[in-house]
Enzyme design. Structure first.
Site: not given
Ligand code: PGA
Length: 251
Positions: A67, A136, A138
């Site tokens: 992304d 959440d 995702h």
């Molecule tokens: P993080 O984010 O590795 O900074 O915890 C994970 C994500 O949002 O997919």
């Protein structure tokens, strides 16, 4: 789904790197799907060490990132282009023309997303996809409610995600972009192998739902339950709500 519980962030990163190395040795022209965020940083550090000390060769590897924020120039300090160059690409011998990251500055986002999907297909599909997970649930920027069959497209970021990522924008949520381009859940699930990483207590609800809950669009990561070769590497804190017995790794 293969769930492996390790002690902490460091062991999670080392085990993930061991799996990536095995795949890379087996297939030097590996097509690797990459993630950003705090979670894969330790994995990338370990891959850089393996490159420098053990000669791990990335010269034939192709990468596709999950992304990118919409509207941030590539050279913005918080763009995922910058993140990937600073934290991995500039330290290894990857061929820049084999690096693909969605471009959040294009005018025709829809056409760009179609092009991105076509490139993945042209390279024979993703062999191994690395995933983090949001609080959440995702994966990529597929927020709750995303179609489980979705392809690369523009998504509105959830407030929770923008709050979590505000730390990278001087703590100011108004500076966090509202939209991102993300591979879809359908795109991610087509990878031949998946490794999902999670560390820390703030991920334990998402991991509980992903591993032991029902498959639901409200927890996009739960879709990995249908994948034939998904590995979930979680540290003890992230695994603390899991109720069933799982493999452990003490390395
Ligand atoms: P993080 O984010 O590795 O900074 O915890 C994970 C994500 O949002 O997919």
């Amino acid at each position: 789904m293969r769930v492996i519980i390790v002690e902490n962030y460091d062991s999670m990163s080392r085990l993930a790197a061991k799996f990536v190395k095995e795949e890379l040795v087996r297939k030097p022209d590996l097509v690797l799907g990459l993630a950003t965020g705090s979670t894969p940083l330790g994995l990338y550090k370990e891959l850089i060490r393996m490159h420098k000390e053990e000669g791990l060769d990335f010269s034939k590897v192709t990468t596709f990132n999950l992304d990118e924020y919409v509207g941030l120039p590539k050279n913005h300090p918080e763009s995922y282009h910058t993140f990937m160059w600073e934290n991995l690409f500039k330290h290894i011998n990857i061929n820049p023309s084999n690096i693909y990251i969605p471009d959040g500055t294009v005018e025709d986002i829809e056409a760009h997303c179609v092009w991105y999907e076509e490139k993945i297909a042209e390279k024979g599909g993703i062999d191994l996809q690395i995933l983090g997970i949001g609080r959440d649930g995702h994966i990529g920027f597929n927020e709750p409610g995303s179609s489980l069959a979705s392809r690369t497209r523009i998504k509105t970021l959830a407030r929770e995600t923008r709050e979590d990522n505000a730390r990278f924008f001087g703590g100011d949520i108004s500076k966090v972009p509202k939209y991102a381009i993300t591979m879809g859940i359908g795109t991610i699930i087509e990878s031949k192998k998946l490794i999902l990483l999670a560390s820390g207590a703030n991920k334990r609800d998402a991991i509980k739902k992903t591993v032991e809950g029902p498959i639901t669009a409200m927890v996009p990561a739960s879709m990995i339950q249908i994948h034939p070769m998904a590995i979930v590497i979680v540290d003890q804190e992230a695994a603390s709500l899991l109720e069933r017995e799982y493999e452990t790794w003490e390395g």
